[in-house]
Structures are given as C-alpha cells and as structure tokens.
Enzyme design. Structure first.
Site, PDB file in Angstrom:
ATOM      1  CG  HIS A  51      -4.693  -1.679  -7.066  1.00 47.46           C
ATOM      2  ND1 HIS A  51      -6.208  -1.833  -7.355  1.00 47.46           N
ATOM      3  CD2 HIS A  51      -4.671  -1.716  -5.711  1.00 47.46           C
ATOM      4  CE1 HIS A  51      -6.741  -1.889  -6.125  1.00 47.46           C
ATOM      5  NE2 HIS A  51      -5.729  -1.783  -5.133  1.00 47.46           N
ATOM      6  CG  ASP A  98       0.302  -1.227   0.400  1.00 46.14           C
ATOM      7  OD1 ASP A  98       0.210  -0.738   1.495  1.00 46.14           O
ATOM      8  OD2 ASP A  98       0.014  -2.177  -0.102  1.00 46.14           O
TER       9      ASP A  98
END
Ligand code: CMC
Length: 428
Positions: free
Chosen positions: A306, A363
C-alpha cells in the site's frame, strides 16, 4: 508547529515558506508561492510527498496502521456501527442521533429507485459486458436524468445529488450484475435495510425470492464500512480533480469509478482472488513469491502492499476475521482461504516483503468473503465503488463548499523538444 518556516536555497537565493500543522499527522510546507518567488516548480510524480488539499474526513497513519473517519477508529466503526451511520458521519462530521439516523436512512431509502428509462440504457451494453464498464456508463448517464441536482453552486442540489448517488448505487450495481448474467432486474424493496436491499436486488429471481441472511447482511455491511473512504487515494483525487472544474457530481463519480477499476487500486480485489485461485494449493506459493520478487517479472502479489500503510492495513485485520466468520456460518471450507492464510504467513516472513514493508491490504481477504456470499469476481470492484461513493461524495462536497477552492491544475517538467520550425511534408 506554531509559526515554523521552511527555508529553500535555490541558486544562492533563499526563500521562506510557512509550515502548516493539521490536528494530527505530518506538517506540510505551504509552497503555493514557490513559483511566484523562485520561478521553479516542485516535482513529485505519484504525489508521494504532496498534500493536494486539506480535509477533515479521514486520517491515516500508515506507520501505525491507523485509519480514522472523523476521528473514529475504523475497527470500532466496523464492529459497532452500520454503513448508514458511517455515511452520515462522513457527510455531516458527527455520528447521528437516533432521530437523525432514522431520517437519513429514510431519505436514502426513498431515493433507491432509478428512472425507468435507465433500464433501456443498460440494454445498449453487450450482454457479456464487465459490470464495471456498465457502472462507468450508467453513473455518468445519471446527469442526463437528474438535471434538477446538477447545479453545484446550490447547496440544496448538492445534498440531493449526494443522497441520490448513495441511494441509487446499490440499484445500479445490482442491475449491472443482473444484466451481465441475463436475469431480470429486481426493483428495490424499501422495507429492507440499505445492505439487505442490495443483496435482494442482486440475488433474487422471480422464481425464488432471496431472503437475506442476517450474518451475510452484517458481513456485507462491514465490507461497505471498510471501503467507505480512504483519504486522497487515486479515485478520490480523480473525483476532486474532475469536480474542481465545476463538473456535475454524477460525472465526477463516474470519473472516480473509472479510476477505481485499475488493478493497482479497486481492481485489486478481483485480481487478488483470481491470483489465489490460480495459485490453487499452498504448495505452489513459493513459485508465486519468487515471481513477485523477480524484477524481470511484472507479477505482483495482488492484495499486498500500500502506498500509505507501511505496517499493516487495519481494514485487512477486520476482514481476515470476517472471512473465517462468514465461511464458518455458511459451512463452506474454501481452499482459497487456506491458500490466502498460508501466503500471508510466508510473505510476512520473507525478507523482500519485510524490507519493502508489504502487508496484506483490504483487497486480500475481501474477495474470499464476497465469493462465499455468491458474487462473481467481476462484481468485486463494483462493490468497492458502491461503498466508496459515500467517501467520494463527502470529499466532493467538502471541496465544493470551500470558498478558496480552485481548479486542480498540476504543472510539469517538460522533457520534449525545444522550439523548432515546421517543415512542409514534401521536404521531410
Ligand atoms: N508484490 C511485489 N512487490 C511489490 C508489491 C507487491 N504487491 N507492491 C509493491 N512492491 C514492491 C515494488 O516492486 C517496489 O519495489 P522496488 O522498490 O524494488 O522498485 C516497492 O515494493 C515499492 O512499490 P511501489 O509500486 O513503488 O509502491 P507504490 O506505493 O507506488 O504502490 C501499490 C502501492 C498498492 C500500487 C502496490 O503495492 C501494488 O501494486 N500492490 C498490488 C495491488 C494492490 O493490492 N492494490 C490494492 C491497494 S489497497 C486498495 C486500494 O487502494 O484500492
């Protein structure tokens, strides 16, 4: 940092810039006068060091793995509140009282129907269209149907457009799914909650009514909460940039949906589950870890890494537990969840992932849950878009209500040819 300044030395000339402090988080150097003072721009592709706006909505501390909406930690919201409460909170700044929540929920519920002519619009898509392709088109088309809420200078119209977008997104998403599987559209049922109604519109067929299971409704609602907003991510920045030109809200959210679709962003949930299925069994994990580490192979572990979280993604923690709960409840034993857990363990002990601070993101586990509920992978990003609409709309409102708002217009470092004279084609 009160009255702090940053000094810049450029070609022997020193200029000073104010340092601004938020309520928490890193300070920012206010460089708005930089070009006027020095004639130079800053260079920051990917905005890795640039704050593009101020915002009171969401705070992320990527090193500590903290995500707050209006100050409230995401795990508390996911465990204790509902998506409607979080939507109200993001839009209005405070948690609603009982009566306020009832009024807000009622307003959203009364806006769930779509103009009937929009169903004709769906029929223009190929029957095997990806539901995200349908979402981009249909949400953009809303501005052709709801003219009375496109004046962005009218606060009341902005509120109505916001409510319409939040309310209609489940209907649009469910219809995109129904169209892609060749089933008749199901109208909203206003006796149900926001989330239960969405599940019914998605899974009911005329021959067999779908009765939403409270455990599934709860898991879905949690997934919506976890995706509701995430600061100035790519799609939110897209919505803000589109909105900064004065474009109408429906067009701006359509732009956000288009950006979200990419596999580095919202498209990662679809890609993550496809990857886990491709890996298939835990014994094949080392092969994929090796590929992810190989600089000559474009493969990345989807659902890992991320831009901001360099410790852990707090949303992934909530979802990791929810995945086990949902599968237990449904009595499903999905080998994909075993592969996911094993992959997480192996990656977290691997020096490459440790050095680059790569952890599972939101996710990584959401796909396992969505698949267990019955969604095909092509719907995963649609569900992300549905939930993120709340954040997009809240961020768009925050920007439009700011009297100092300007059109977003980045500059560049030009690396093309310098001026040269045109040569007629016969002489080239
Ligand atoms: N697998 C393998 N290596 C990775 C991964 C990954 N998933 N993510 C980053 N790296 C490596 C990357 O190769 C780079 O290595 P080097 O420094 O040697 O060039 C380093 O880690 C830093 O990566 P980056 O691409 O510069 O980092 P970024 O902040 O620009 O990208 C990201 C963040 C999320 C796009 C990226 O981690 C990624 O592509 N992850 C996979 C896709 C994904 O799961 N996306 C969902 C993000 S969370 C939900 C959302 O925001 O929509």
């Amino acid at each position: 940092m009160a009255d702090a300044t940053a000094k810049l030395d450029l070609d022997g000339k020193t200029s000073e810039y104010k340092v601004l402090s938020g309520t928490t988080g890193p300070d920012v150097i206010d460089i708005r006068k930089l070009y006027g003072t020095t004639g130079a721009f800053t260079y920051d592709p990917g905005f890795t060091s640039t704050a593009s706006c101020w915002s009171k909505l969401t705070y992320i501390d990527g090193d500590q793995g903290i995500l707050l909406h209006r100050g409230y930690p995401i795990d508390q919201l996911a465990e204790q509140s509902s998506f409607m409460e979080v939507a109200y909170l993001l839009l209005n700044g405070e948690l609603p009282g009982k009566a306020e929540l009832e009024t807000f929920t009622n307003t959203i519920t009364r806006h769930t129907m779509l103009h009937e002519q929009l169903s004709t619009f769906y029929r223009g898509f190929r029957r095997d269209a990806h539901p995200m392709a349908i979402m981009c088109g249909v949400v953009g088309a809303l501005s052709a149907f709801y003219h009375d809420s496109t004046d962005i200078n009218d606060p009341q119209q902005r509120v109505i457009a916001s409510h319409r977008l939040i309310a209609k997104m489940p209907t649009i998403a469910a219809m995109a799914y129904k169209y892609s599987v060749g089933q008749p559209f199901v109208y909203p049922d206003n006796t149900l909650s926001y989330t239960a109604n969405f599940l019914k519109m998605t899974f009911s067929v005329p021959a067999e009514e779908y009765v939403p299971d409270p455990v599934i409704v709860d898991a879905m609602d949690k997934i919506f909460i976890l995706h509701a907003d995430h600061e100035q991510n790519a799609s939110t920045s897209t919505v803000r940039l589109a909105g900064s030109s004065g474009a109408n809200p429906f067009a701006c959210i359509a732009a956000g949906i288009a950006c979200l679709w990419g596999p580095a962003h919202g498209g990662a949930n679809e890609a993550a589950l496809n990857m886990l299925r491709e890996i298939g069994t835990p014994d094949r994990i080392p092969e994929y870890i090796a590929r992810a580490k190989n600089k000559d192979d474009p493969f990345r572990l989807m659902g890992f890494g991320h831009r901001v979280y360099k410790n852990f993604d707090p949303r992934a923690k909530v979802l990791s537990k929810a995945a086990s709960d949902v599968l237990d409840r449904l009595g499903i034993s999905d080998p994909v969840l075993d592969t996911a857990r094993e992959l997480e363990q192996i990656a977290l002990k691997d020096q490459y992932f440790i050095d680059k601070k790569l952890y599972p993101n939101v996710d990584f586990y959401s796909g396992v849950i969505l698949s267990a509920i019955g969604f095909p992978t092509t719907m995963f990003t649609v569900l992300f878009a549905l939930a993120r609409t709340v954040g997009w709309v809240a961020q768009w409102n925050e920007m439009i209500s700011d009297p100092e708002q300007k059109i977003g217009r980045p500059r560049q470092l030009y690396t093309g040819p310098t001026q040269r004279d045109y040569v007629p084609v016969a002489q080239r």
